[in-house]
Design an enzyme around this catalytic site. Structure first.
Site, mmCIF file in Angstrom:
data_model
loop_
_atom_site.group_PDB
_atom_site.id
_atom_site.type_symbol
_atom_site.label_atom_id
_atom_site.label_comp_id
_atom_site.label_asym_id
_atom_site.label_seq_id
_atom_site.Cartn_x
_atom_site.Cartn_y
_atom_site.Cartn_z
ATOM 1 N N TYR A 179 0.810 -1.175 0.039
ATOM 2 C CA TYR A 179 -0.040 0.200 0.131
ATOM 3 C C TYR A 179 0.832 1.201 0.117
ATOM 4 O O TYR A 179 0.645 2.225 0.777
ATOM 5 C CB TYR A 179 -0.951 -0.156 1.278
ATOM 6 C CG TYR A 179 -2.079 0.901 1.014
ATOM 7 C CD1 TYR A 179 -3.218 0.614 0.269
ATOM 8 C CD2 TYR A 179 -2.151 2.117 1.883
ATOM 9 C CE1 TYR A 179 -4.316 1.532 0.096
ATOM 10 C CE2 TYR A 179 -3.354 2.799 1.684
ATOM 11 C CZ TYR A 179 -4.354 2.468 0.901
ATOM 12 O OH TYR A 179 -5.319 3.258 0.689
ATOM 13 N N GLY A 180 1.914 1.163 -1.058
ATOM 14 C CA GLY A 180 2.632 2.536 -1.131
ATOM 15 C C GLY A 180 2.140 3.353 -2.207
ATOM 16 O O GLY A 180 1.096 3.455 -2.335
ATOM 17 N N SER A 181 3.331 3.823 -2.903
ATOM 18 C CA SER A 181 2.956 4.742 -4.050
ATOM 19 C C SER A 181 1.923 4.083 -5.078
ATOM 20 O O SER A 181 0.795 4.838 -5.080
ATOM 21 C CB SER A 181 4.305 5.081 -4.737
ATOM 22 O OG SER A 181 4.046 5.848 -5.587
ATOM 23 N N GLN A 182 2.212 3.135 -5.536
ATOM 24 C CA GLN A 182 1.254 2.534 -6.298
ATOM 25 C C GLN A 182 0.134 1.742 -5.795
ATOM 26 O O GLN A 182 -1.105 1.780 -6.296
ATOM 27 C CB GLN A 182 1.906 1.493 -7.422
ATOM 28 C CG GLN A 182 2.889 1.939 -8.484
ATOM 29 C CD GLN A 182 2.338 3.003 -9.505
ATOM 30 O OE1 GLN A 182 1.178 2.594 -10.055
ATOM 31 N NE2 GLN A 182 2.882 3.936 -10.019
ATOM 32 N N GLN A 188 10.135 -8.663 -3.695
ATOM 33 C CA GLN A 188 8.854 -9.538 -4.419
ATOM 34 C C GLN A 188 9.393 -10.848 -4.337
ATOM 35 O O GLN A 188 8.525 -11.657 -4.257
ATOM 36 C CB GLN A 188 8.650 -9.039 -5.790
ATOM 37 C CG GLN A 188 7.895 -7.491 -5.616
ATOM 38 C CD GLN A 188 7.483 -7.151 -7.097
ATOM 39 O OE1 GLN A 188 7.522 -7.660 -8.104
ATOM 40 N NE2 GLN A 188 7.160 -5.657 -7.064
ATOM 41 N N HIS A 245 5.892 -3.651 -12.881
ATOM 42 C CA HIS A 245 7.096 -3.218 -13.460
ATOM 43 C C HIS A 245 7.480 -5.060 -13.733
ATOM 44 O O HIS A 245 7.339 -5.744 -12.750
ATOM 45 C CB HIS A 245 7.989 -2.978 -12.456
ATOM 46 C CG HIS A 245 9.497 -2.293 -12.801
ATOM 47 N ND1 HIS A 245 9.754 -2.030 -14.153
ATOM 48 C CD2 HIS A 245 10.691 -2.628 -12.079
ATOM 49 C CE1 HIS A 245 11.024 -2.178 -14.249
ATOM 50 N NE2 HIS A 245 11.578 -2.212 -12.910
ATOM 51 N N GLU A 277 15.375 26.148 -11.816
ATOM 52 C CA GLU A 277 14.782 26.326 -13.264
ATOM 53 C C GLU A 277 14.338 25.135 -14.243
ATOM 54 O O GLU A 277 13.866 25.168 -15.336
ATOM 55 C CB GLU A 277 15.482 27.349 -14.191
ATOM 56 C CG GLU A 277 15.351 28.599 -13.366
ATOM 57 C CD GLU A 277 16.118 29.984 -14.294
ATOM 58 O OE1 GLU A 277 15.987 29.653 -15.529
ATOM 59 O OE2 GLU A 277 16.561 30.843 -13.521
HETATM 60 P P1 NAD Z 1 6.360 1.831 -2.375
HETATM 61 O O1 NAD Z 1 7.936 1.414 -1.818
HETATM 62 O O2 NAD Z 1 5.958 3.013 -2.507
HETATM 63 O O3 NAD Z 1 5.661 0.830 -1.518
HETATM 64 C C1 NAD Z 1 5.779 -0.452 -1.220
HETATM 65 C C2 NAD Z 1 4.801 -1.105 -0.314
HETATM 66 O O4 NAD Z 1 4.813 -2.398 -0.296
HETATM 67 C C3 NAD Z 1 4.829 -0.348 0.889
HETATM 68 O O5 NAD Z 1 4.067 0.768 1.452
HETATM 69 C C4 NAD Z 1 4.384 -1.564 1.917
HETATM 70 O O6 NAD Z 1 3.024 -1.230 2.052
HETATM 71 C C5 NAD Z 1 4.653 -2.926 0.909
HETATM 72 N N1 NAD Z 1 5.697 -3.398 1.851
HETATM 73 C C6 NAD Z 1 7.129 -3.191 1.941
HETATM 74 N N2 NAD Z 1 7.778 -4.270 2.025
HETATM 75 C C7 NAD Z 1 7.189 -5.489 2.056
HETATM 76 C C8 NAD Z 1 7.291 -6.689 2.524
HETATM 77 N N3 NAD Z 1 8.278 -7.153 3.090
HETATM 78 N N4 NAD Z 1 6.080 -7.472 2.386
HETATM 79 C C9 NAD Z 1 4.916 -7.152 2.165
HETATM 80 N N5 NAD Z 1 4.572 -5.622 1.844
HETATM 81 C C10 NAD Z 1 5.673 -5.013 1.955
HETATM 82 O O7 NAD Z 1 6.846 0.869 -3.864
HETATM 83 P P2 NAD Z 1 5.983 1.320 -5.171
HETATM 84 O O8 NAD Z 1 7.051 2.696 -5.621
HETATM 85 O O9 NAD Z 1 4.845 1.653 -5.233
HETATM 86 O O10 NAD Z 1 6.576 0.346 -6.160
HETATM 87 C C11 NAD Z 1 5.643 -1.036 -6.304
HETATM 88 C C12 NAD Z 1 5.811 -1.604 -7.654
HETATM 89 O O11 NAD Z 1 5.408 -0.649 -8.494
HETATM 90 C C13 NAD Z 1 7.156 -1.861 -7.948
HETATM 91 O O12 NAD Z 1 7.269 -2.975 -8.901
HETATM 92 C C14 NAD Z 1 7.617 -0.485 -8.906
HETATM 93 O O13 NAD Z 1 8.708 -0.897 -9.796
HETATM 94 C C15 NAD Z 1 6.363 -0.249 -9.616
HETATM 95 N N6 NAD Z 1 6.319 1.149 -10.235
HETATM 96 C C16 NAD Z 1 6.427 2.166 -9.301
HETATM 97 C C17 NAD Z 1 5.940 3.200 -9.774
HETATM 98 C C18 NAD Z 1 6.056 4.582 -8.994
HETATM 99 O O14 NAD Z 1 6.085 5.571 -9.436
HETATM 100 N N7 NAD Z 1 6.714 4.390 -7.652
HETATM 101 C C19 NAD Z 1 5.710 3.484 -11.126
HETATM 102 C C20 NAD Z 1 5.363 2.603 -11.985
HETATM 103 C C21 NAD Z 1 5.574 1.081 -11.374
#
Ligand code: NAD
Ligand code: MG
Length: 341
Positions: free
Chosen positions: A25-28, A86, A108, A231
């Site tokens: 439940y992070g960024s994505q 993962q 990804h 800038e």
């Molecule tokens: P993030 O670091 O923001 O969030 C990851 C979340 O995973 C954490 O908030 C937590 O809830 C959970 N987590 C962390 N460690 C864990 C564990 N050991 N077991 C279970 N859950 C756990 O990650 P993100 O940036 O959202 O990236 C997630 C995927 O999305 C990745 O594959 C990334 O490459 C892909 N992605 C990210 C973006 C981006 O802008 N951030 C864009 C496109 C694709």
């Protein structure tokens, strides 16, 4: 020929009656969970025991389970934990609980492409990768627009993997903008290349060298910060709106002429040669191995490099100068100096 799909090309019926588990439940993660829920999809969030994100997800009215429980309940499992966790998360908690015919989804291609996750033959394996940060994916959805995605099918066990991928992209709001078909290999390699050579690595190093050059020549660090860092956003906004041409149209003739004569002096053909070497390391898996081996060892190299970057003089100057801008307070997702890693 590029294959772009829009809302009319997707049907939410391919998610009807299914439960989607969003792992992380992070960024994505927060954006996928909330957008799918608001599109009428049955969503459950899977988090580690004691995860700090659990409260946030519950506040939004989402059902939260542990990763094993969410996987057991799911017909589609979207893995949105950090790339480096993962592999073990899949081996320990997802694979043993994954329904035989469930769909395994990623944002990804890293773990599948480099072989860190080897899926079973009975599961569909798909990718929906938004081309923007998660907070933008959520914000755009809420105002009725969407962030474009690239999507791919790695393994089609059900015969419906493509329709499910498109349905998911639609529920995410992304087909309002469009979804480009790719492969796990193309997405992974091009994504790593872009962030390493241009977007993150290239730009950061360019800014630091520009700042250092001015400061070493006796110019005030505050002035240097404005000229080589602040800038940049204005320039990038113009490129984003109308390409390099619009940027050159907007700047003065003096700046445009300087662009033509000095750009190639700074970014010389050997920079392109170095980019090719970086690409080769990505394609061979050498970069992935270096990253994962370091992470497995507790990330000593990663932590040292992060600390070095944070201690660069431009960071201190920038922190003070940004206080002059009222708009910086608009983003309360990121509180400078207190952002949670
Ligand atoms: P993030 O670091 O923001 O969030 C990851 C979340 O995973 C954490 O908030 C937590 O809830 C959970 N987590 C962390 N460690 C864990 C564990 N050991 N077991 C279970 N859950 C756990 O990650 P993100 O940036 O959202 O990236 C997630 C995927 O999305 C990745 O594959 C990334 O490459 C892909 N992605 C990210 C973006 C981006 O802008 N951030 C864009 C496109 C694709
Ligand atoms: Mg990217």
């Amino acid at each position: 020929m590029v294959d772009i799909r829009y809302e009319k090309d997707a049907d939410l019926k391919y998610l009807a009656g299914k439960t989607v588990a969003i792992i992380g439940y992070g960024s994505q993660g927060h954006a996928h969970a909330l957008n799918l829920r608001d599109s009428g999809v049955d969503v459950v969030v899977g988090l580690r025991e004691g995860s700090k994100s659990a409260e946030k997800a519950k506040e939004q009215g989402l059902k939260v389970l542990d990763v094993a429980g969410a996987t057991k309940a799911a017909d589609l499992v979207m893995i949105l934990a950090p790339d480096q966790v993962q592999r073990s998360l899949y081996a320990d908690e997802i694979e043993p609980n994954l329904k035989e015919n469930a769909t395994l989804a990623f944002a990804h291609g890293f773990n599948i492409n480099f072989g860190y996750i080897k899926p079973r033959a009975t599961n569909d394996v798909i990718m929906i990768a938004p081309k923007g940060p998660g907070h933008t994916v959520r914000r755009e959805f809420e105002i009725g627009r969407g962030v474009p995605v690239v999507w791919a099918v790695f393994q089609d066990a059900s015969g419906e993997a493509e329709q499910v991928t498109l349905a998911y992209s639609k529920a995410l709001g992304s087909l309002r903008a469009g979804g480009i078909k790719t492969t796990f290999k193309e997405e992974t390699e091009s994504d790593l290349f872009g962030e390493q050579t241009v977007l993150c690595g290239g730009v950061s190093q360019l800014i630091q060298y520009g700042f250092e050059t001015l400061v070493e020549a006796g110019y005030q660090p505050e002035i240097a910060y404005f000229e080589v860092c602040h800038e940049l956003k204005l320039i990038v906004d113009l490129i984003n709106e109308g390409g390099i041409s619009k940027q050159r149209w907007s700047i003065s003739d003096t700046a445009e002429y300087g662009d033509y004569v000095s750009g190639p002096r700074v970014i010389t053909p050997d920079v392109k040669q170095h980019m090719k070497e970086v690409l080769a390391d990505i394609q061979s898996g050498a970069f992935a191995k270096r990253f994962i081996d370091d992470q497995d060892a507790g990330a000593p190299e990663f932590k040292a490099l992060r600390a070095k970057g944070e201690n660069h003089p431009i960071e201190k100057v920038g922190k003070e100068l940004r206080k002059m801008y009222s708009w910086r307070t608009l983003d309360d997702d990121y509180k400078e100096g207190s952002a949670q890693r």
